[in-house]
Design an enzyme around this catalytic site. Structure first.
Site, PDB file in Angstrom:
ATOM      1  N   SER A  72     -45.190  20.974  18.151  1.00 47.08           N
ATOM      2  CA  SER A  72     -45.715  20.263  19.419  1.00 47.08           C
ATOM      3  C   SER A  72     -46.347  19.032  19.126  1.00 47.08           C
ATOM      4  O   SER A  72     -46.729  18.621  18.092  1.00 47.08           O
ATOM      5  CB  SER A  72     -47.048  21.261  19.702  1.00 47.08           C
ATOM      6  OG  SER A  72     -46.512  22.673  19.752  1.00 47.08           O
TER       7      SER A  72
HETATM    8  N1  SAH Z   1     -46.915  25.199  17.530  1.00 47.80           N
HETATM    9  C1  SAH Z   1     -45.859  25.313  16.736  1.00 47.80           C
HETATM   10  C2  SAH Z   1     -44.614  24.899  17.423  1.00 47.80           C
HETATM   11  C3  SAH Z   1     -44.355  26.171  18.264  1.00 47.80           C
HETATM   12  S1  SAH Z   1     -42.844  25.827  19.168  1.00 47.80           S
HETATM   13  C4  SAH Z   1     -46.297  24.287  15.566  1.00 47.80           C
HETATM   14  O1  SAH Z   1     -47.062  23.672  15.660  1.00 47.80           O
HETATM   15  O2  SAH Z   1     -45.064  24.041  14.966  1.00 47.80           O
HETATM   16  C5  SAH Z   1     -42.753  27.575  19.946  1.00 47.80           C
HETATM   17  C6  SAH Z   1     -42.601  28.647  19.033  1.00 47.80           C
HETATM   18  O3  SAH Z   1     -42.639  29.860  19.757  1.00 47.80           O
HETATM   19  C7  SAH Z   1     -41.065  28.637  18.387  1.00 47.80           C
HETATM   20  O4  SAH Z   1     -41.201  28.593  16.935  1.00 47.80           O
HETATM   21  C8  SAH Z   1     -40.454  29.923  19.089  1.00 47.80           C
HETATM   22  O5  SAH Z   1     -39.559  30.629  18.304  1.00 47.80           O
HETATM   23  C9  SAH Z   1     -41.520  30.881  19.235  1.00 47.80           C
HETATM   24  N2  SAH Z   1     -41.586  31.654  20.225  1.00 47.80           N
HETATM   25  C10 SAH Z   1     -40.921  32.001  21.459  1.00 47.80           C
HETATM   26  N3  SAH Z   1     -40.905  32.988  22.237  1.00 47.80           N
HETATM   27  C11 SAH Z   1     -41.795  33.782  21.146  1.00 47.80           C
HETATM   28  C12 SAH Z   1     -42.362  35.242  21.367  1.00 47.80           C
HETATM   29  N4  SAH Z   1     -41.935  35.851  22.414  1.00 47.80           N
HETATM   30  N5  SAH Z   1     -42.996  35.482  20.384  1.00 47.80           N
HETATM   31  C13 SAH Z   1     -43.270  34.721  19.252  1.00 47.80           C
HETATM   32  N6  SAH Z   1     -42.791  33.612  19.276  1.00 47.80           N
HETATM   33  C14 SAH Z   1     -42.093  33.138  20.196  1.00 47.80           C
END
Ligand code: SAH
Length: 229
Positions: A72
């Site tokens: 993010s």
């Molecule tokens: N905050 C993170 C970036 C998140 S991107 C960082 O700092 O790197 C969003 C993430 O949410 C992705 O890795 C995706 O695989 C995950 N995601 C999507 N749906 C999800 C779910 N139902 N449960 C857990 N993770 C999920």
């Protein structure tokens, strides 16, 4: 800071761009919580991005990571964290570990972090990375975070780093009285409104905190996974 994780302030050559990033968060974006600004100035974001993108690690944008996901934008990490109003004693649930960058910020600001990621390889890499960096107040799980993490509920704060069509019901159930849940909610899979839900004595208060753009939240209480395989 009152979180229990160590902050490694060994010189790493990125002090100047990291300091500039924190100053930009304060002066341009109006991030006011000094603890959040200090955490943003402490965590080595270049260690969370792919090697080829290291020089861009402290720029003001999201960057691609493995599995078609993104780390993010620093601003949204700071903003969501500020909205949680962490004081240092909280138990926090995070959905969407990704690289673990947001997890590291939370770990500096709260007592204990429970983080859930649906893509197993990302969860494993984030765990290895954060353990290697010395964080000891984080529990990891690879599964569908829209179900929350029932055995450790209730949580003082919950942060969801992916956008779903609605607020997942299990997350509301797992929020402590007075607790805050911050998440992107939207009618399509790529653009959302940032929403803060506060559990009050009777019911929930919803606040709209502006537009945002996250990768889709895929799961039982999110989008289905047909277009994300
Ligand atoms: N905050 C993170 C970036 C998140 S991107 C960082 O700092 O790197 C969003 C993430 O949410 C992705 O890795 C995706 O695989 C995950 N995601 C999507 N749906 C999800 C779910 N139902 N449960 C857990 N993770 C999920």
């Amino acid at each position: 800071m009152n979180g229990t994780a160590p902050i490694r302030n060994r010189p790493d050559g990125f002090e100047i761009p990291r300091g500039r990033m924190a100053a930009h968060l304060r002066d341009h974006y109006g991030i006011r919580d000094e603890r959040v600004l200090a955490a943003m100035n402490a965590v080595a974001r270049h260690l969370f991005v792919p090697d080829a993108l290291r020089s861009q690690a402290y720029k003001d944008n999201a960057l691609p990571i493995a599995g078609g996901q993104t780390i993010s934008q620093p601003f949204i990490v700071a903003r969501m964290t500020e909205l949680l109003e962490l004081k240092g004693r909280e138990r926090v649930l995070e959905i969407g570990t990704g690289t673990g960058y947001q997890t590291a910020i939370l770990a500096l600001l709260a007592r204990k972090i429970y983080t859930v990621e649906r893509i197993e390889s990302l969860a494993a890499e984030a765990k290895q990375r954060l353990m290697g960096m010395g964080y000891r107040n984080i529990s990891y799980k690879a599964s569908d975070g829209t179900e929350g993490w029932q055995i450790y509920a209730p949580f003082d704060a919950i942060l969801v780093a992916a956008g779903g069509p609605d607020v997942p019901e299990p997350l509301l159930d797992q929020l402590e009285a007075g607790g805050r849940l911050v998440l992107p909610v939207g009618n399509d899979r790529t653009s959302q409104r940032l929403v803060r839900v506060t559990r009050e004595e009777k019911g929930f208060k919803h606040e709209d905190c502006g537009p945002c753009s996250f990768v889709p939240l895929i799961g039982q209480h999110g989008w289905d996974d047909t277009r994300d395989k």
